[in-house]
Design a protein around this motif. Structure first.
Motif, PDB file in Angstrom:
ATOM      1  N   SER A  81     -31.536  97.456 -36.402  1.00 29.94           N
ATOM      2  CA  SER A  81     -32.278  96.253 -36.017  1.00 29.94           C
ATOM      3  C   SER A  81     -31.953  95.905 -34.563  1.00 29.94           C
ATOM      4  O   SER A  81     -30.970  96.395 -33.994  1.00 29.94           O
ATOM      5  CB  SER A  81     -31.913  95.078 -36.932  1.00 29.94           C
ATOM      6  N   VAL A  82     -32.754  95.048 -33.958  1.00 28.93           N
ATOM      7  CA  VAL A  82     -32.484  94.645 -32.571  1.00 28.93           C
ATOM      8  C   VAL A  82     -31.096  94.030 -32.473  1.00 28.93           C
ATOM      9  O   VAL A  82     -30.290  94.400 -31.612  1.00 28.93           O
ATOM     10  CB  VAL A  82     -33.564  93.668 -32.045  1.00 28.93           C
ATOM     11  N   LYS A  83     -30.780  93.105 -33.376  1.00 25.50           N
ATOM     12  CA  LYS A  83     -29.460  92.472 -33.294  1.00 25.50           C
ATOM     13  C   LYS A  83     -28.349  93.461 -33.611  1.00 25.50           C
ATOM     14  O   LYS A  83     -27.285  93.414 -32.990  1.00 25.50           O
ATOM     15  CB  LYS A  83     -29.382  91.205 -34.132  1.00 25.50           C
ATOM     16  N   GLY A  84     -28.577  94.386 -34.522  1.00 25.41           N
ATOM     17  CA  GLY A  84     -27.564  95.406 -34.831  1.00 25.41           C
ATOM     18  C   GLY A  84     -27.279  96.295 -33.637  1.00 25.41           C
ATOM     19  O   GLY A  84     -26.119  96.588 -33.322  1.00 25.41           O
ATOM     20  N   ARG A  85     -28.321  96.733 -32.963  1.00 28.32           N
ATOM     21  CA  ARG A  85     -28.137  97.563 -31.753  1.00 28.32           C
ATOM     22  C   ARG A  85     -27.463  96.761 -30.643  1.00 28.32           C
ATOM     23  O   ARG A  85     -26.563  97.259 -29.958  1.00 28.32           O
ATOM     24  CB  ARG A  85     -29.476  98.127 -31.274  1.00 28.32           C
ATOM     25  N   ASN A  86     -27.878  95.505 -30.480  1.00 31.92           N
ATOM     26  CA  ASN A  86     -27.259  94.664 -29.461  1.00 31.92           C
ATOM     27  C   ASN A  86     -25.768  94.481 -29.733  1.00 31.92           C
ATOM     28  O   ASN A  86     -24.943  94.594 -28.821  1.00 31.92           O
ATOM     29  CB  ASN A  86     -27.929  93.285 -29.408  1.00 31.92           C
ATOM     30  N   LEU A  87     -25.410  94.191 -30.976  1.00 32.98           N
ATOM     31  CA  LEU A  87     -24.008  93.968 -31.337  1.00 32.98           C
ATOM     32  C   LEU A  87     -23.160  95.215 -31.137  1.00 32.98           C
ATOM     33  O   LEU A  87     -21.998  95.128 -30.728  1.00 32.98           O
ATOM     34  CB  LEU A  87     -23.898  93.481 -32.776  1.00 32.98           C
ATOM     35  N   ALA A  88     -23.735  96.388 -31.422  1.00 31.65           N
ATOM     36  CA  ALA A  88     -22.988  97.637 -31.255  1.00 31.65           C
ATOM     37  C   ALA A  88     -22.708  97.912 -29.779  1.00 31.65           C
ATOM     38  O   ALA A  88     -21.664  98.474 -29.433  1.00 31.65           O
ATOM     39  CB  ALA A  88     -23.768  98.802 -31.869  1.00 31.65           C
ATOM     40  N   ARG A  89     -23.605  97.480 -28.915  1.00 32.66           N
ATOM     41  CA  ARG A  89     -23.459  97.719 -27.487  1.00 32.66           C
ATOM     42  C   ARG A  89     -22.623  96.638 -26.810  1.00 32.66           C
ATOM     43  O   ARG A  89     -21.848  96.894 -25.907  1.00 32.66           O
ATOM     44  CB  ARG A  89     -24.847  97.801 -26.827  1.00 32.66           C
ATOM     45  N   ASP A  90     -22.810  95.383 -27.224  1.00 28.56           N
ATOM     46  CA  ASP A  90     -22.171  94.240 -26.571  1.00 28.56           C
ATOM     47  C   ASP A  90     -21.912  93.195 -27.649  1.00 28.56           C
ATOM     48  O   ASP A  90     -22.850  92.597 -28.172  1.00 28.56           O
ATOM     49  CB  ASP A  90     -23.094  93.689 -25.479  1.00 28.56           C
ATOM     50  N   GLY A  91     -20.666  92.988 -27.997  1.00 36.08           N
ATOM     51  CA  GLY A  91     -20.318  92.117 -29.116  1.00 36.08           C
ATOM     52  C   GLY A  91     -20.366  90.635 -28.842  1.00 36.08           C
ATOM     53  O   GLY A  91     -20.075  89.831 -29.732  1.00 36.08           O
ATOM     54  N   ARG A  92     -20.740  90.229 -27.628  1.00 39.12           N
ATOM     55  CA  ARG A  92     -20.795  88.793 -27.341  1.00 39.12           C
ATOM     56  C   ARG A  92     -21.922  88.138 -28.132  1.00 39.12           C
ATOM     57  O   ARG A  92     -23.046  88.633 -28.159  1.00 39.12           O
ATOM     58  CB  ARG A  92     -21.014  88.540 -25.849  1.00 39.12           C
ATOM     59  N   VAL A  93     -21.584  87.014 -28.778  1.00 36.07           N
ATOM     60  CA  VAL A  93     -22.558  86.300 -29.596  1.00 36.07           C
ATOM     61  C   VAL A  93     -22.404  84.792 -29.429  1.00 36.07           C
ATOM     62  O   VAL A  93     -21.349  84.301 -29.035  1.00 36.07           O
ATOM     63  CB  VAL A  93     -22.417  86.634 -31.100  1.00 36.07           C
ATOM     64  N   ALA A  94     -23.467  84.108 -29.756  1.00 34.54           N
ATOM     65  CA  ALA A  94     -23.438  82.664 -29.964  1.00 34.54           C
ATOM     66  C   ALA A  94     -24.240  82.422 -31.231  1.00 34.54           C
ATOM     67  O   ALA A  94     -25.212  83.128 -31.510  1.00 34.54           O
ATOM     68  CB  ALA A  94     -24.046  81.920 -28.784  1.00 34.54           C
ATOM     69  N   LEU A  95     -23.794  81.465 -32.011  1.00 34.81           N
ATOM     70  CA  LEU A  95     -24.445  81.170 -33.275  1.00 34.81           C
ATOM     71  C   LEU A  95     -24.607  79.659 -33.360  1.00 34.81           C
ATOM     72  O   LEU A  95     -23.651  78.921 -33.109  1.00 34.81           O
ATOM     73  CB  LEU A  95     -23.570  81.694 -34.423  1.00 34.81           C
ATOM     74  N   CYS A  96     -25.809  79.204 -33.672  1.00 34.68           N
ATOM     75  CA  CYS A  96     -26.080  77.773 -33.805  1.00 34.68           C
ATOM     76  C   CYS A  96     -26.548  77.498 -35.226  1.00 34.68           C
ATOM     77  O   CYS A  96     -27.443  78.181 -35.734  1.00 34.68           O
ATOM     78  CB  CYS A  96     -27.146  77.335 -32.801  1.00 34.68           C
ATOM     79  N   VAL A  97     -25.927  76.514 -35.846  1.00 41.05           N
ATOM     80  CA  VAL A  97     -26.317  76.072 -37.180  1.00 41.05           C
ATOM     81  C   VAL A  97     -26.648  74.595 -37.057  1.00 41.05           C
ATOM     82  O   VAL A  97     -25.836  73.819 -36.537  1.00 41.05           O
ATOM     83  CB  VAL A  97     -25.173  76.276 -38.195  1.00 41.05           C
ATOM     84  N   ASP A  98     -27.843  74.205 -37.511  1.00 45.25           N
ATOM     85  CA  ASP A  98     -28.218  72.807 -37.389  1.00 45.25           C
ATOM     86  C   ASP A  98     -28.714  72.255 -38.714  1.00 45.25           C
ATOM     87  O   ASP A  98     -28.948  72.991 -39.665  1.00 45.25           O
ATOM     88  CB  ASP A  98     -29.259  72.619 -36.290  1.00 45.25           C
ATOM     89  N   ASP A  99     -28.833  70.950 -38.741  1.00 49.11           N
ATOM     90  CA  ASP A  99     -29.312  70.236 -39.907  1.00 49.11           C
ATOM     91  C   ASP A  99     -30.591  69.524 -39.488  1.00 49.11           C
ATOM     92  O   ASP A  99     -30.595  68.785 -38.501  1.00 49.11           O
ATOM     93  CB  ASP A  99     -28.251  69.236 -40.361  1.00 49.11           C
ATOM     94  N   ASP A 100     -31.692  69.736 -40.222  1.00 48.64           N
ATOM     95  CA  ASP A 100     -32.963  69.130 -39.829  1.00 48.64           C
ATOM     96  C   ASP A 100     -33.178  67.754 -40.455  1.00 48.64           C
ATOM     97  O   ASP A 100     -34.284  67.230 -40.450  1.00 48.64           O
ATOM     98  CB  ASP A 100     -34.128  70.070 -40.148  1.00 48.64           C
ATOM     99  N   VAL A 101     -32.107  67.172 -40.977  1.00 48.84           N
ATOM    100  CA  VAL A 101     -32.160  65.839 -41.569  1.00 48.84           C
ATOM    101  C   VAL A 101     -31.327  64.899 -40.689  1.00 48.84           C
ATOM    102  O   VAL A 101     -30.217  65.255 -40.281  1.00 48.84           O
ATOM    103  CB  VAL A 101     -31.597  65.876 -43.013  1.00 48.84           C
ATOM    104  N   PRO A 102     -31.851  63.710 -40.392  1.00 45.72           N
ATOM    105  CA  PRO A 102     -31.070  62.784 -39.572  1.00 45.72           C
ATOM    106  C   PRO A 102     -29.667  62.595 -40.140  1.00 45.72           C
ATOM    107  O   PRO A 102     -29.516  62.555 -41.352  1.00 45.72           O
ATOM    108  CB  PRO A 102     -31.872  61.482 -39.637  1.00 45.72           C
ATOM    109  N   PRO A 103     -28.664  62.569 -39.304  1.00 44.70           N
ATOM    110  CA  PRO A 103     -28.679  62.384 -37.856  1.00 44.70           C
ATOM    111  C   PRO A 103     -28.717  63.689 -37.063  1.00 44.70           C
ATOM    112  O   PRO A 103     -28.291  63.734 -35.912  1.00 44.70           O
ATOM    113  CB  PRO A 103     -27.386  61.626 -37.594  1.00 44.70           C
ATOM    114  N   PHE A 104     -29.242  64.782 -37.628  1.00 49.06           N
ATOM    115  CA  PHE A 104     -29.480  66.031 -36.913  1.00 49.06           C
ATOM    116  C   PHE A 104     -28.211  66.635 -36.317  1.00 49.06           C
ATOM    117  O   PHE A 104     -28.121  66.893 -35.125  1.00 49.06           O
ATOM    118  CB  PHE A 104     -30.534  65.866 -35.815  1.00 49.06           C
TER     119      PHE A 104
END
Length: 97
Positions: A54-77
């Motif tokens: 996958s695109v992300k799999g190939r990217n991770l194999a080449r360069d392990g730098r990542v950022a991950l965002c998890v959000d809540d779509d219910v107030p207060p967001f």
């Protein structure tokens, strides 16, 4: 206004329910690639699966730098952003622990 969470708060936020994260990886040309992923918190690790071709799999194999965002779509967001380096494993047993 954004407010920093304590470690217990962000761990609880990431562990509550089933949330979809947005995983950012680095493409070969240096541009970002963002894709939704499902994950679990396992101790100090966030664990997810993806195909090696996958695109992300190939990217991770080449360069392990990542950022991950998890959000809540219910107030207060609320949201949590995690930055780090991915560790790859193709060992099926790693997924079962």
């Amino acid at each position: 206004m954004a407010q920093a969470m304590t470690e217990p708060e962000w761990r609880a936020f990431l562990s509550t329910g089933t949330r979809t994260a947005k995983l950012a990886t680095v493409r070969a040309d240096g541009s970002p690639h963002v894709a939704p992923v499902w994950f679990v918190v396992d101790g100090d690790d966030l664990v997810l699966t993806t195909g090696a071709s996958s695109v992300k799999g190939r990217n991770l194999a080449r360069d392990g730098r990542v950022a991950l965002c998890v959000d809540d779509d219910v107030p207060p967001f609320g949201f949590v952003v995690v930055h780090g380096r991915a560790t790859l494993s193709e060992d099926q047993a790693d997924l079962l622990t």
